[in-house]
Design a protein around this motif. Structure first.
Motif, PDB file in Angstrom:
ATOM      1  N   ILE A 426       0.845  -1.193   0.000  1.00  0.00           N
ATOM      2  CA  ILE A 426       0.000   0.000   0.000  1.00  0.00           C
ATOM      3  C   ILE A 426       0.880   1.243   0.000  1.00  0.00           C
ATOM      4  O   ILE A 426       1.929   1.289   0.662  1.00  0.00           O
ATOM      5  N   GLY A 427       0.470   2.233  -0.782  1.00  0.00           N
ATOM      6  CA  GLY A 427       1.193   3.493  -0.843  1.00  0.00           C
ATOM      7  C   GLY A 427       0.385   4.627  -0.235  1.00  0.00           C
ATOM      8  O   GLY A 427      -0.773   4.464   0.174  1.00  0.00           O
ATOM      9  N   ILE A 428       1.002   5.802  -0.180  1.00  0.00           N
ATOM     10  CA  ILE A 428       0.359   6.973   0.424  1.00  0.00           C
ATOM     11  C   ILE A 428      -0.616   7.582  -0.573  1.00  0.00           C
ATOM     12  O   ILE A 428      -0.238   7.925  -1.693  1.00  0.00           O
ATOM     13  N   ASP A 429      -1.880   7.716  -0.162  1.00  0.00           N
ATOM     14  CA  ASP A 429      -2.924   8.266  -1.033  1.00  0.00           C
ATOM     15  C   ASP A 429      -2.946   9.784  -1.031  1.00  0.00           C
ATOM     16  O   ASP A 429      -3.328  10.399  -2.031  1.00  0.00           O
ATOM     17  N   ALA A 430      -2.607  10.409   0.089  1.00  0.00           N
ATOM     18  CA  ALA A 430      -2.658  11.874   0.182  1.00  0.00           C
ATOM     19  C   ALA A 430      -1.734  12.339   1.290  1.00  0.00           C
ATOM     20  O   ALA A 430      -1.543  11.642   2.299  1.00  0.00           O
ATOM     21  N   LEU A 431      -1.160  13.522   1.104  1.00  0.00           N
ATOM     22  CA  LEU A 431      -0.254  14.118   2.082  1.00  0.00           C
ATOM     23  C   LEU A 431      -0.626  15.579   2.274  1.00  0.00           C
ATOM     24  O   LEU A 431      -0.826  16.318   1.307  1.00  0.00           O
ATOM     25  N   ALA A 432      -0.727  16.000   3.543  1.00  0.00           N
ATOM     26  CA  ALA A 432      -0.954  17.403   3.883  1.00  0.00           C
ATOM     27  C   ALA A 432       0.298  17.941   4.551  1.00  0.00           C
ATOM     28  O   ALA A 432       0.757  17.394   5.560  1.00  0.00           O
ATOM     29  N   VAL A 433       0.867  19.028   3.987  1.00  0.00           N
ATOM     30  CA  VAL A 433       2.112  19.608   4.480  1.00  0.00           C
ATOM     31  C   VAL A 433       1.822  20.996   5.033  1.00  0.00           C
ATOM     32  O   VAL A 433       1.220  21.838   4.343  1.00  0.00           O
ATOM     33  N   ASP A 434       2.249  21.254   6.252  1.00  0.00           N
ATOM     34  CA  ASP A 434       1.970  22.538   6.902  1.00  0.00           C
ATOM     35  C   ASP A 434       2.758  23.665   6.240  1.00  0.00           C
ATOM     36  O   ASP A 434       3.993  23.626   6.171  1.00  0.00           O
ATOM     37  N   ALA A 435       2.028  24.673   5.760  1.00  0.00           N
ATOM     38  CA  ALA A 435       2.660  25.854   5.163  1.00  0.00           C
ATOM     39  C   ALA A 435       2.339  27.097   5.975  1.00  0.00           C
ATOM     40  O   ALA A 435       2.453  28.213   5.480  1.00  0.00           O
ATOM     41  N   ILE A 560      -9.842  12.128  -0.080  1.00  0.00           N
ATOM     42  CA  ILE A 560      -9.771  10.893  -0.874  1.00  0.00           C
ATOM     43  C   ILE A 560     -11.099  10.171  -0.762  1.00  0.00           C
ATOM     44  O   ILE A 560     -11.798  10.261   0.245  1.00  0.00           O
ATOM     45  N   ASN A 561     -11.452   9.470  -1.793  1.00  0.00           N
ATOM     46  CA  ASN A 561     -12.713   8.728  -1.825  1.00  0.00           C
ATOM     47  C   ASN A 561     -12.428   7.328  -2.364  1.00  0.00           C
ATOM     48  O   ASN A 561     -12.663   7.043  -3.530  1.00  0.00           O
ATOM     49  N   PRO A 562     -11.875   6.451  -1.527  1.00  0.00           N
ATOM     50  CA  PRO A 562     -11.418   5.149  -2.017  1.00  0.00           C
ATOM     51  C   PRO A 562     -12.566   4.266  -2.508  1.00  0.00           C
ATOM     52  O   PRO A 562     -13.687   4.314  -1.979  1.00  0.00           O
ATOM     53  N   ASP A 563     -12.270   3.493  -3.504  1.00  0.00           N
ATOM     54  CA  ASP A 563     -13.140   2.387  -3.906  1.00  0.00           C
ATOM     55  C   ASP A 563     -12.753   1.211  -3.024  1.00  0.00           C
ATOM     56  O   ASP A 563     -11.796   0.483  -3.309  1.00  0.00           O
ATOM     57  N   TRP A 564     -13.466   1.008  -1.930  1.00  0.00           N
ATOM     58  CA  TRP A 564     -13.040   0.035  -0.929  1.00  0.00           C
ATOM     59  C   TRP A 564     -12.976  -1.377  -1.491  1.00  0.00           C
ATOM     60  O   TRP A 564     -12.022  -2.119  -1.205  1.00  0.00           O
ATOM     61  N   THR A 565     -13.961  -1.728  -2.283  1.00  0.00           N
ATOM     62  CA  THR A 565     -13.964  -3.083  -2.851  1.00  0.00           C
ATOM     63  C   THR A 565     -12.781  -3.275  -3.789  1.00  0.00           C
ATOM     64  O   THR A 565     -12.063  -4.278  -3.725  1.00  0.00           O
ATOM     65  N   GLY A 566     -12.571  -2.307  -4.665  1.00  0.00           N
ATOM     66  CA  GLY A 566     -11.454  -2.392  -5.590  1.00  0.00           C
ATOM     67  C   GLY A 566     -10.114  -2.354  -4.875  1.00  0.00           C
ATOM     68  O   GLY A 566      -9.177  -3.082  -5.245  1.00  0.00           O
ATOM     69  N   ARG A 567     -10.010  -1.513  -3.831  1.00  0.00           N
ATOM     70  CA  ARG A 567      -8.751  -1.423  -3.083  1.00  0.00           C
ATOM     71  C   ARG A 567      -8.456  -2.747  -2.369  1.00  0.00           C
ATOM     72  O   ARG A 567      -7.308  -3.209  -2.343  1.00  0.00           O
ATOM     73  N   ARG A 568      -9.477  -3.372  -1.808  1.00  0.00           N
ATOM     74  CA  ARG A 568      -9.266  -4.651  -1.124  1.00  0.00           C
ATOM     75  C   ARG A 568      -8.775  -5.713  -2.102  1.00  0.00           C
ATOM     76  O   ARG A 568      -7.857  -6.487  -1.791  1.00  0.00           O
TER      77      ARG A 568
END
Length: 592
Positions: A426-435, A560-568
């Motif tokens: 599994i990889g990172i789907d989203a990252l929030a960086v403090d600016a 993010i709005n994952p496709d849970w079935t597809g991701r599994r």
């Protein structure tokens, strides 16, 4: 017979006015709902508990009306109908105060204009005549004898410009103090020049200790709506403690009378509500009528006891969703648990999994990054389909904030994948960086902007009652787009989850300092400009990087709005599917 002096006759009529039509009767005779505003268009038919609220609004001897309300009780329709009554029968300057500009536009377009247009008695009340500035605007209308203005609480300069005899305040608990103080108090001051003013406040309560509407209700005559028991006839307020159902069958929900213990089925509710009545618990208070409602007395189809019981069961294990239920269904203020977190208690719940063995339930992965001048710190969080959070690990990238190699190392981390219990990676789907640091903002936006498609966002935290994350209204000077994170909203949710030990699980791979930093703040209530404000304050001597990273990772989950079935299914594959070969072309001209 001596003729009566016309002047004396007029004076006599002023002393003995004609019988006044109750506001509830006028609404049902004059106001109609159009298609698109309600599922049942046509003349308004008030529910029994709405009638006394309407009559209090129309009573000239009652200066203030306060309503603690849930959803599904028709307050917006009642509010709009009351506005129509004053426009048609008692023209005066009317001011409606709502939390934000978008709320004002939506209320005018979705409620005021359609309902006025569908009601013949008031159809011409908001005329198209030009006002003194040259023309009417979307949020400002003039009519013979008065005006109607819809104003946002976030813009106090709007309040300085208007005086009003009639003030309607909707969703008061969504309003925050500005630099000029409480917008509610500012609005009320605009009514002081009218001895016959009327102030109507309605809101769903949010936090018990800072609620505007609960504080106003406590100063009123505090009326509660009681219904008779069909068995014993005793009157009581229907509370959530009185609703019971069979184990595993929320659809069997029924009301248990607190007096005789009889269990009353849903089919009796319309008759009970029709025979119900309001009782003032503080009758010594005069001129301020307060009403407290919950959705259990609503006759709306979606407020059936069985449906509410099902909603409760779905919400009860997560403090975030449970608060929504308490606020919007029960009409109660939320008293948050976990005002201060215990690091030892959190550490004792750590489990033996992490980035080297991501649990099978964690199907999405987000990260939050805090930028310090000599390092970047990241917390990585997995997310389950039901909302469960798995705090998987924490990473520190050492290096100056303005050194290219520091950001290159972060980019390398973003490209990493981690072994998953289902067999894949599994990889990172989203990252929030403090600016939020003005010094490092350009470096952060310079890193994030080219990676926007990879859901790498530059964010800035904002205190107060805000959405968890939203796009900033304008770009930075360099043309970059920021996202605004409601840090108090996120911390309230996180503190509730962490204190209860539910809906958030922690990895044993997290270093001890991580638990210390997450417990680095406490929730406090301070008075600012005379109003109680709930916020989070740092415990002296503690650092808070881990808490900030966790907040940002939580905010990143919202985009993010994952496709849970597809991701599994994808994570269950040990190797990526074979790449399909391109067809062999018979002639080179087809490749042009």
């Amino acid at each position: 017979m001596t003729a009566i002096d016309p002047i004396l006759a007029r004076a006599f009529r002023a002393l003995v006015p004609p019988p006044r039509l109750r506001l509830s009767d006028w609404i049902e005779s004059a106001v109609s709902l159009p298609d698109g505003v309600t599922a049942q268009p046509g003349p308004v038919r008030l529910w029994p508990f709405q009638r006394e609220i309407a009559d209090a609004i129309g009573d000239p001897f009652i200066e203030r009306v306060t309503l603690v309300k849930p959803v599904r009780v028709g307050f917006t329709t009642l509010l709009t109908s009351a506005v129509a009554s004053f426009v048609a029968n008692e023209p005066a300057p009317i001011l409606c105060l709502l939390p934000a500009e978008a709320d004002c536009r939506d209320y005018m377009v979705s409620d005021i204009e359609p309902i006025f247009a569908a009601s013949p008695t008031v159809a011409a009340a908001l005329s198209d005549d030009q006002d003194e500035s040259g023309r009417n605007t979307l949020l400002s209308r003039r009519f013979p004898g008065g005006s109607l203005k819809i104003v946002a609480a976030k813009a106090p300069r709007n309040l300085r410009r208007h005086n009003a005899r009639i003030l309607f305040i909707d969703e008061a608990d969504g309003m925050e103090a500005t630099q000029e103080g409480s917008p509610i108090l500012l609005a009320e001051r605009r009514t002081l020049s009218f001895p016959d003013r009327k102030i109507v406040m309605g809101s769903t309560p949010v936090h018990e200790e800072t609620s505007h509407v609960l504080r106003a209700f406590a100063q009123s005559d505090a009326r509660i709506f009681e219904v008779p028991c069909p068995d014993c006839g005793a009157l009581s307020e229907i509370l959530w403690d009185h609703i019971v159902w069979d184990e595993g069958r929320p659809e069997s929900a029924r009301f248990r009378c607190p007096h005789c213990g009889a269990e009353i089925e849903e089919r009796h509710k319309p008759g009970m509500v029709a025979a119900g009545r309001w009782r003032a618990t503080r009758p010594e208070v005069q001129g301020h009528a307060g009403f407290r409602l919950n959705a259990l007395v609503s006759l709306h189809a979606n407020a059936a006891w069985g449906k509410l019981a099902r909603e409760f069961l779905a919400a009860k294990d997560d403090p975030t969703t449970l608060q929504t239920f308490v606020n919007t269904i029960l009409g109660q203020g939320w008293r948050a648990e976990g005002e201060e977190l215990a690091e030892d208690d959190m550490a004792s719940r750590a489990e033996h999994w992490g980035l080297n063995a991501v649990p099978a339930e964690a199907l999405a992965l987000t990260a939050g990054c805090d930028v310090q001048h000599d390092r970047l710190e990241l917390t990585l969080v997995g997310w389950g389909e039901g909302g469960m959070a798995f705090v998987l690990g924490h990473r520190v990238i050492w290096g100056a904030w303005d050194a290219p190699e520091t950001w290159e190392e972060l980019d390398d981390l973003l490209r990493q994948t981690f072994p998953h219990a289902l067999g894949g990676r599994i990889g990172i789907d989203a990252l929030a960086v403090d600016a939020g640091d003005g010094t490092t903002m350009n470096a952060v936006t310079g890193f994030c902007t080219p990676r926007t498609r990879r859901r790498v966002m530059a964010i800035k935290g904002a205190a107060g009652n805000r959405p968890l994350i939203e796009r900033a209204g304008s770009k930075t000077r360099t043309g970059a787009r920021l996202w605004i994170v409601g840090v108090d909203t996120a911390k309230t949710q996180l503190f509730g989850r962490l204190a209860r030990g539910e809906a958030i699980r922690l990895s044993a791979d997290l270093p001890p300092v991580w638990f210390e930093q997450v417990a680095s703040e406490r929730a406090v209530v301070r008075y600012r400009r005379g109003q109680p404000v709930r916020s989070f304050e740092r415990i002296p001597g503690r650092r808070a990087e881990a808490l900030d990273c966790l907040v940002y990772a939580m905010a990143a989950r919202q985009i993010i709005n994952p496709d849970w079935t597809g991701r599994r299914a994808e994570l269950a594959q040990e190797a990526p599917p074979p790449v399909r070969k391109a067809p062999v072309l018979a002639s080179s001209w087809m490749q042009r």
